[in-house]
Design an enzyme around this catalytic site. Structure first.
Site, PDB file in Angstrom:
ATOM      1  N   ASP A   1      -1.316  -1.705  -3.933  1.00  0.00           N
ATOM      2  CA  ASP A   1      -2.670  -1.697  -3.365  1.00  0.00           C
ATOM      3  C   ASP A   1      -3.146  -0.242  -3.254  1.00  0.00           C
ATOM      4  O   ASP A   1      -2.438   0.610  -2.701  1.00  0.00           O
ATOM      5  CB  ASP A   1      -2.577  -2.346  -1.968  1.00  0.00           C
ATOM      6  CG  ASP A   1      -3.926  -2.693  -1.380  1.00  0.00           C
ATOM      7  OD1 ASP A   1      -4.899  -2.819  -2.139  1.00  0.00           O
ATOM      8  OD2 ASP A   1      -3.997  -2.864  -0.137  1.00  0.00           O
ATOM      9  N   HIS A   2      -4.333   0.036  -3.769  1.00  0.00           N
ATOM     10  CA  HIS A   2      -4.929   1.383  -3.668  1.00  0.00           C
ATOM     11  C   HIS A   2      -4.029   2.513  -4.174  1.00  0.00           C
ATOM     12  O   HIS A   2      -3.863   3.540  -3.491  1.00  0.00           O
ATOM     13  CB  HIS A   2      -5.352   1.688  -2.222  1.00  0.00           C
ATOM     14  CG  HIS A   2      -6.457   0.816  -1.739  1.00  0.00           C
ATOM     15  ND1 HIS A   2      -7.758   0.971  -2.145  1.00  0.00           N
ATOM     16  CD2 HIS A   2      -6.457  -0.259  -0.908  1.00  0.00           C
ATOM     17  CE1 HIS A   2      -8.509   0.041  -1.591  1.00  0.00           C
ATOM     18  NE2 HIS A   2      -7.738  -0.733  -0.838  1.00  0.00           N
TER      19      HIS A   2
ATOM     20  N   SER B   1       0.850  -1.202   0.000  1.00  0.00           N
ATOM     21  CA  SER B   1       0.000   0.000   0.000  1.00  0.00           C
ATOM     22  C   SER B   1       0.882   1.247   0.000  1.00  0.00           C
ATOM     23  O   SER B   1       2.100   1.155   0.220  1.00  0.00           O
ATOM     24  CB  SER B   1      -0.887   0.003   1.248  1.00  0.00           C
ATOM     25  OG  SER B   1      -0.073   0.223   2.394  1.00  0.00           O
TER      26      SER B   1
ATOM     27  N   GLU C   1     -11.464   0.162  -9.590  1.00  0.00           N
ATOM     28  CA  GLU C   1     -12.512  -0.011  -8.572  1.00  0.00           C
ATOM     29  C   GLU C   1     -13.737   0.828  -8.911  1.00  0.00           C
ATOM     30  O   GLU C   1     -13.634   1.997  -9.281  1.00  0.00           O
ATOM     31  CB  GLU C   1     -11.995   0.357  -7.166  1.00  0.00           C
ATOM     32  CG  GLU C   1     -13.071   0.159  -6.087  1.00  0.00           C
ATOM     33  CD  GLU C   1     -12.540   0.180  -4.649  1.00  0.00           C
ATOM     34  OE1 GLU C   1     -11.354  -0.113  -4.436  1.00  0.00           O
ATOM     35  OE2 GLU C   1     -13.332   0.500  -3.746  1.00  0.00           O
TER      36      GLU C   1
ATOM     37  N   ASN D   1      -8.570  -9.734  -0.747  1.00  0.00           N
ATOM     38  CA  ASN D   1      -7.565  -8.954  -0.017  1.00  0.00           C
ATOM     39  C   ASN D   1      -7.700  -9.129   1.493  1.00  0.00           C
ATOM     40  O   ASN D   1      -8.785  -8.880   2.047  1.00  0.00           O
ATOM     41  CB  ASN D   1      -7.762  -7.464  -0.305  1.00  0.00           C
ATOM     42  CG  ASN D   1      -7.333  -7.071  -1.695  1.00  0.00           C
ATOM     43  OD1 ASN D   1      -7.058  -7.915  -2.533  1.00  0.00           O
ATOM     44  ND2 ASN D   1      -7.268  -5.777  -1.946  1.00  0.00           N
ATOM     45  N   ILE D   2      -6.615  -9.513   2.123  1.00  0.00           N
ATOM     46  CA  ILE D   2      -6.635  -9.709   3.575  1.00  0.00           C
ATOM     47  C   ILE D   2      -5.407  -9.037   4.193  1.00  0.00           C
ATOM     48  O   ILE D   2      -4.277  -9.382   3.868  1.00  0.00           O
ATOM     49  CB  ILE D   2      -6.644 -11.226   3.914  1.00  0.00           C
ATOM     50  CG1 ILE D   2      -7.924 -11.860   3.363  1.00  0.00           C
ATOM     51  CG2 ILE D   2      -6.525 -11.443   5.427  1.00  0.00           C
ATOM     52  CD1 ILE D   2      -7.955 -13.373   3.417  1.00  0.00           C
ATOM     53  N   ASP D   3      -5.659  -8.075   5.048  1.00  0.00           N
ATOM     54  CA  ASP D   3      -4.585  -7.380   5.748  1.00  0.00           C
ATOM     55  C   ASP D   3      -4.854  -7.383   7.258  1.00  0.00           C
ATOM     56  O   ASP D   3      -4.020  -7.822   8.055  1.00  0.00           O
ATOM     57  CB  ASP D   3      -4.473  -5.943   5.223  1.00  0.00           C
ATOM     58  CG  ASP D   3      -3.273  -5.203   5.790  1.00  0.00           C
ATOM     59  OD1 ASP D   3      -2.460  -5.832   6.498  1.00  0.00           O
ATOM     60  OD2 ASP D   3      -3.135  -3.991   5.541  1.00  0.00           O
TER      61      ASP D   3
ATOM     62  N   HIS E   1     -12.862  -2.009   4.935  1.00  0.00           N
ATOM     63  CA  HIS E   1     -11.503  -2.160   5.465  1.00  0.00           C
ATOM     64  C   HIS E   1     -11.474  -2.103   6.996  1.00  0.00           C
ATOM     65  O   HIS E   1     -12.351  -1.501   7.607  1.00  0.00           O
ATOM     66  CB  HIS E   1     -10.601  -1.059   4.896  1.00  0.00           C
ATOM     67  CG  HIS E   1     -10.356  -1.221   3.425  1.00  0.00           C
ATOM     68  ND1 HIS E   1     -11.033  -0.494   2.485  1.00  0.00           N
ATOM     69  CD2 HIS E   1      -9.530  -2.052   2.747  1.00  0.00           C
ATOM     70  CE1 HIS E   1     -10.627  -0.864   1.279  1.00  0.00           C
ATOM     71  NE2 HIS E   1      -9.718  -1.811   1.398  1.00  0.00           N
TER      72      HIS E   1
ATOM     73  N   HIS F   1     -12.055  -6.409  -1.765  1.00  0.00           N
ATOM     74  CA  HIS F   1     -11.234  -5.768  -0.725  1.00  0.00           C
ATOM     75  C   HIS F   1     -11.932  -5.953   0.613  1.00  0.00           C
ATOM     76  O   HIS F   1     -13.093  -6.366   0.669  1.00  0.00           O
ATOM     77  CB  HIS F   1     -11.103  -4.268  -1.017  1.00  0.00           C
ATOM     78  CG  HIS F   1     -10.104  -3.963  -2.077  1.00  0.00           C
ATOM     79  ND1 HIS F   1      -8.932  -3.309  -1.829  1.00  0.00           N
ATOM     80  CD2 HIS F   1     -10.105  -4.252  -3.398  1.00  0.00           C
ATOM     81  CE1 HIS F   1      -8.248  -3.198  -2.958  1.00  0.00           C
ATOM     82  NE2 HIS F   1      -8.934  -3.761  -3.923  1.00  0.00           N
TER      83      HIS F   1
END
Ligand code: G3H
Ligand code: 13P
Ligand code: ZN
Length: 330
Positions: free
Chosen positions: A93-94, A56, A145, A275-277, A189, A232
């Site tokens: 990412d983003h 990110s 997106e 997506n996994i954070d 998120h 996401h």
């Protein structure tokens, strides 16, 4: 200019195609430091899963983009050393500007996200198109997106979801040329995805959040059949981590995530990247807090980051094996 191909990385094209056909999803795990990277690679090599390493803007600021790039390059070698040549994507990412996406492409990223979801539709199309034109010259894949997730995305935060409008997806994909599309169907998120009052309780008294909008997903799939879709904000916020964190001095309140069955169901559709954070953050924090509380005299960072790394690896293996279904697909 460094091409990702020289670094042994791959773009997302082939792995997405296979994931859609095989009805599973590729894990996209964020990393900011060495321990996270090691556990991602160990877990994906041991399970034989393709993987997307996500960086990110915050990660770039925290760790330095050059170091992260070299770590991803090192990840390719590390996977081989561990005995398996798994497909590894290095993904921004983003991304929020053309310049940021270009800079990542020029330094060896194999995939970028341009997140124009907070812009007007026409500005989102124009910015995404610009990134695609540059990225495709270098065989780099692009994620766009449509729709806005509730919660915090880097510096931008939204109070409510704006679900993806299925009527827009065909036009967006056609005019931008993107390779995959992140959509908004109820994920968000962070670790506080739902307020308790939005949830119901099951027979055991456990909070059950409202289901994802699979009707919107189906509508989108009808309009762009077989097109790669990205989810996401797909952490499940395991309650055992929240309990451990709170037991050892933490103060996490109302932490609620997306139930894993919902993600399993999504993974069998055109959703091919999940997506996994936050779940990784929880796993690390729980492990570190437990060491601090149970061994207060310990001051060697390896003695708390090591257990954190082990816990992360366990979590990632679980995701790959039991949630995304990407084990053995490398
Ligand atoms: O979508 C956001 C990711 O979880 C990255 O978070 O911007 O705090 O690095 P970050
Ligand atoms: P979580 O906060 O649910 O882990 O989502 C991460 C994400 O979407 C990164 O882009
Ligand atoms: Zn995200």
């Amino acid at each position: 200019m460094v091409s990702y191909k020289e670094l042994g990385l791959v773009n997302s094209k082939e792995i997405f195609k296979k994931a859609i056909a095989g009805k599973y999803a590729i894990p996209a795990f964020n990393f900011n430091n060495m321990e996270q990277m090691q556990s991602i690679i160990q877990a994906c090599v041991e399970t034989g899963s393709p993987v997307i390493l996500q960086v990110s803007s915050g990660a770039r600021k925290y760790a330095n983009q050059t170091l992260l790039r070299y770590m991803a390059q090192g990840a390719v070698e590390y996977a081989r050393e561990l005995g398996k040549n798994i497909p590894i994507v290095l993904h921004l990412d983003h991304g929020d500007s053309f310049e940021l996406c270009k800079s990542c492409i020029d330094m060896g990223f194999s995939s970028v996200m341009i997140d124009g979801s907070h812009l007007s539709y026409e500005d989102n199309v124009a910015l995404t198109r610009k990134v695609v034109e540059y990225a495709h010259q270098h065989d780099v894949t692009v994620e766009g997106e449509l729709g806005v997730l509730a919660g915090v995305e880097d510096e931008v935060s939204a109070e409510h979801h704006t679900y993806t409008e299925p009527a827009q997806v065909e036009d967006f994909v056609k005019r931008t040329g993107v390779d995959s599309l992140a959509i908004s169907i109820g994920t968000s998120h962070g670790a506080n995805k739902f307020k308790p009052e939005q949830c119901t309780r099951d027979a055991q008294g456990i909070l059950v959040p409202p289901p994802l909008r699979f009707d919107i997903l189906e509508e989108i799939e009808k309009r762009i059949p077989g097109f790669p879709i990205v989810l996401h904000g797909a952490s499940s916020v395991p309650q055992e981590y929240v309990a451990t964190i709170n037991k050892y001095g933490g103060a996490m309140k109302d932490a609620i995530g997306i139930p894993e069955e919902q993600l399993r169901k999504a993974a069998t559709s055109a959703v091919c990247k999940i997506n996994i954070d936050s779940d990784g953050r929880l796993a690390m924090t729980a492990a570190v807090r437990e060491v601090f509380a149970s061994k207060p005299a310990e001051f060697d960072p390896r003695k708390y980051l090591g257990p954190a790394r082990d816990e992360l690896k366990k979590l990632y293996m679980h995701k790959v094996n039991n949630v995304l279904g990407s084990a053995g697909k490398a």
